[in-house]
Scaffold this motif. Structure first.
Motif, PDB file in Angstrom:
ATOM      1  N   UNK A 205       0.840  -1.189   0.000  1.00 39.01           N
ATOM      2  CA  UNK A 205       0.000   0.000   0.000  1.00 39.01           C
ATOM      3  C   UNK A 205       0.878   1.243   0.000  1.00 39.01           C
ATOM      4  N   UNK A 206       0.718   2.077  -1.011  1.00 45.38           N
ATOM      5  CA  UNK A 206       1.478   3.322  -1.098  1.00 45.38           C
ATOM      6  C   UNK A 206       0.722   4.467  -0.449  1.00 45.38           C
ATOM      7  N   UNK A 207      -0.586   4.558  -0.738  1.00 51.53           N
ATOM      8  CA  UNK A 207      -1.328   5.714  -0.224  1.00 51.53           C
ATOM      9  C   UNK A 207      -2.825   5.423  -0.209  1.00 51.53           C
ATOM     10  N   UNK A 208      -3.503   6.078   0.733  1.00 51.52           N
ATOM     11  CA  UNK A 208      -4.964   6.123   0.772  1.00 51.52           C
ATOM     12  C   UNK A 208      -5.392   7.549   0.482  1.00 51.52           C
ATOM     13  N   UNK A 209      -6.353   7.717  -0.391  1.00 48.66           N
ATOM     14  CA  UNK A 209      -6.814   9.064  -0.753  1.00 48.66           C
ATOM     15  C   UNK A 209      -7.811   9.533   0.296  1.00 48.66           C
ATOM     16  N   UNK A 210      -7.258   9.907   1.455  1.00 49.19           N
ATOM     17  CA  UNK A 210      -8.057  10.368   2.588  1.00 49.19           C
ATOM     18  C   UNK A 210      -7.173  11.257   3.445  1.00 49.19           C
ATOM     19  N   UNK A 211      -7.780  12.117   4.288  1.00 48.47           N
ATOM     20  CA  UNK A 211      -6.968  13.022   5.113  1.00 48.47           C
ATOM     21  C   UNK A 211      -5.967  12.258   5.983  1.00 48.47           C
ATOM     22  N   UNK A 233       2.644  11.815  -2.657  1.00 52.90           N
ATOM     23  CA  UNK A 233       1.421  11.427  -3.340  1.00 52.90           C
ATOM     24  C   UNK A 233       1.629  10.276  -4.296  1.00 52.90           C
ATOM     25  N   UNK A 234       0.714  10.136  -5.253  1.00 51.92           N
ATOM     26  CA  UNK A 234       0.753   9.001  -6.187  1.00 51.92           C
ATOM     27  C   UNK A 234       0.699   9.503  -7.629  1.00 51.92           C
ATOM     28  N   UNK A 249       1.452  -0.505 -10.806  1.00 49.13           N
ATOM     29  CA  UNK A 249       0.564   0.292  -9.963  1.00 49.13           C
ATOM     30  C   UNK A 249      -0.840  -0.307 -10.008  1.00 49.13           C
ATOM     31  N   UNK A 250      -1.431  -0.472  -8.833  1.00 51.22           N
ATOM     32  CA  UNK A 250      -2.797  -0.999  -8.715  1.00 51.22           C
ATOM     33  C   UNK A 250      -3.640   0.041  -7.982  1.00 51.22           C
ATOM     34  N   UNK A 265      -4.013   3.262  -3.470  1.00 48.20           N
ATOM     35  CA  UNK A 265      -2.988   2.988  -4.484  1.00 48.20           C
ATOM     36  C   UNK A 265      -1.987   2.011  -3.899  1.00 48.20           C
ATOM     37  N   UNK A 266      -1.769   0.919  -4.603  1.00 48.77           N
ATOM     38  CA  UNK A 266      -0.766  -0.062  -4.193  1.00 48.77           C
ATOM     39  C   UNK A 266       0.270  -0.220  -5.299  1.00 48.77           C
ATOM     40  N   UNK A 267       1.475  -0.587  -4.910  1.00 45.98           N
ATOM     41  CA  UNK A 267       2.558  -0.741  -5.879  1.00 45.98           C
ATOM     42  C   UNK A 267       3.272  -2.068  -5.645  1.00 45.98           C
TER      43      UNK A 267
END
Length: 390
Positions: A205-211, A233-234, A249-250, A265-267
């Motif tokens: 897991x690279x990032x979650x699009x949340x605060x 970011x991604x 990238x997934x 976003x996962x890598x």
């Protein structure tokens, strides 16, 4: 399958199959290998032998080859030059008889033969070496050729140089997290946990699009922040690494309490990506100990059993060690174990708890390689451990 169907698949007459089933005719070497493939089974399913006890003759039969075919296959290899390999020499090798020829007195030449046999039979080097020592326990131990060192690829370094500073930071942080996940899986396997598919744990897991104040930062984002990138970011950097084939990238969605489904976003590092990162960071690909030596944790188990001598070690030996070391076991369901330890009653008893003891192969392995282990794992105390009976 009917008798006729089996005979047709193996390439023999129905009469041969009936005689095999009746026990009046032995299965020939060629037919035995084909029989294993047709029935999708191991040699141990059809013979009294157990994994970890294979001889050179067993490996040849499982490969479905005659001594003549093996000699022919070996003769075509460059490493066979000067050995003058014949079918008689193959049979003498299997039977523990002297093999004529000056070069056959060299441990280095014998190591070349052992490696070629592993290639012809389609088994790991360690399997061929173990079978060799069972077939020829009193002879000189073969010395496998040293592995060739791998230099950093010029292409990999050129790819790294083509990245900008931010892209390099992303690739480095993803690589470090990939290696951390790999080490975690290795330790879990040592502890006896079930093997997880790499497609699961390598997808990071690279990032979650949340605060961030709600979901925090992922481990990769924390690494990026430590590297001076405070807006991990991604976007373009991730896309650039993906276009170059360094990562995959997934993008999907995951449920988060209080927020519902949020984009994720996962890598996943590609093999090429790992190669570029290793070349740039000077990280050598971990090769493990040279065949036929054991890894540190397996060697510690063998030493422990050896120290126990005639008392043996409690039968509840933890972890996956027995899958790699014990007679009758297999680390992956295909290749045999090393056959260095066995679970049985102590000598002189036929009841009570079973305990772990060294096999003849285990004692011979210690005798052959204890000096190499002293250099390889200096932290493992082998004082008094020499492969003897106690």
């Amino acid at each position: 399958m009917s008798v006729e169907e089996l005979a047709r698949a193996v390439g023999v007459t129905p009469g041969s199959v009936r005689r095999w089933e009746a026990g009046t005719q032995a299965v020939g070497d060629r037919a035995f290998g084909r029989l294993l493939k047709v029935l999708h089974c191991d040699a141990q399913d059809l013979t009294p032998g157990e994994r970890g006890t294979e001889t050179l003759a067993d490996l040849r039969r499982a490969a479905g080859m005659t001594a003549v075919e093996v000699a022919s296959a070996l003769q075509r290899k460059r490493a066979a030059e000067g050995l003058h390999i014949t079918a008689k020499k193959v049979r003498d090798l299997e039977g523990g008889r002297p093999v004529r020829g000056q070069m056959w007195l060299s441990s280095e030449a014998l190591g070349r033969v052992a490696r070629m046999l592993s290639q012809v039979y389609g088994v790991p080097n360690r399997v061929a070496m173990d079978a060799w020592r069972r077939s020829r326990p009193d002879d000189l131990a073969p010395k496998l050729p040293a592995r060739r060192s791998r230099d950093a690829s010029e292409t990999a370094l050129a790819t790294w140089c083509a990245l900008n500073e931010r892209q390099r930071s992303y690739l480095t942080c993803i690589f470090l997290q990939d290696q951390e996940a790999e080490e975690e899986q290795r330790q879990n396997r040592y502890a006896g946990a079930a093997r997880r598919p790499a497609a699961e744990w390598r997808r990071l897991t690279l990032a979650l699009s949340a605060p961030a104040e709600v979901v925090g930062f992922t481990r990769i984002q924390e690494r990026l922040r430590e590297a001076g990138i405070h807006d991990p970011g991604t976007g373009s950097s991730v896309s650039a690494l993906g276009r170059r084939g360094l990562i995959v990238v997934y993008r999907d969605r995951v449920y988060v309490d209080g927020l519902g489904d949020v984009p994720r976003t996962r890598v996943e590092m590609t093999r090429r990506g790992r190669g570029v990162a290793r070349a740039a960071l000077g990280v050598s690909l971990e090769q493990g100990p040279p065949a036929p030596l054991l890894s540190s944790w397996l060697w510690k188990i063998v030493v422990r059993v050896a120290r126990a001598g005639a008392q043996g070690v409690d039968g509840s030996l933890a972890g996956r060690g027995p899958h790699y070391l014990a007679v009758g076991q297999s680390p992956d369901g295909r290749t045999p174990s090393r056959g260095f330890i066995v679970l049985r009653h102590p000598d002189g008893t036929d009841h009570g708890p079973y305990r772990w003891f060294l096999t003849d192969s285990g004692r011979r392995h210690i005798t052959d390689h204890v000096d190499a282990y002293r250099s390889l794992y200096p932290g493992v105390d082998v004082e008094g451990v020499d492969g003897g009976s106690g």
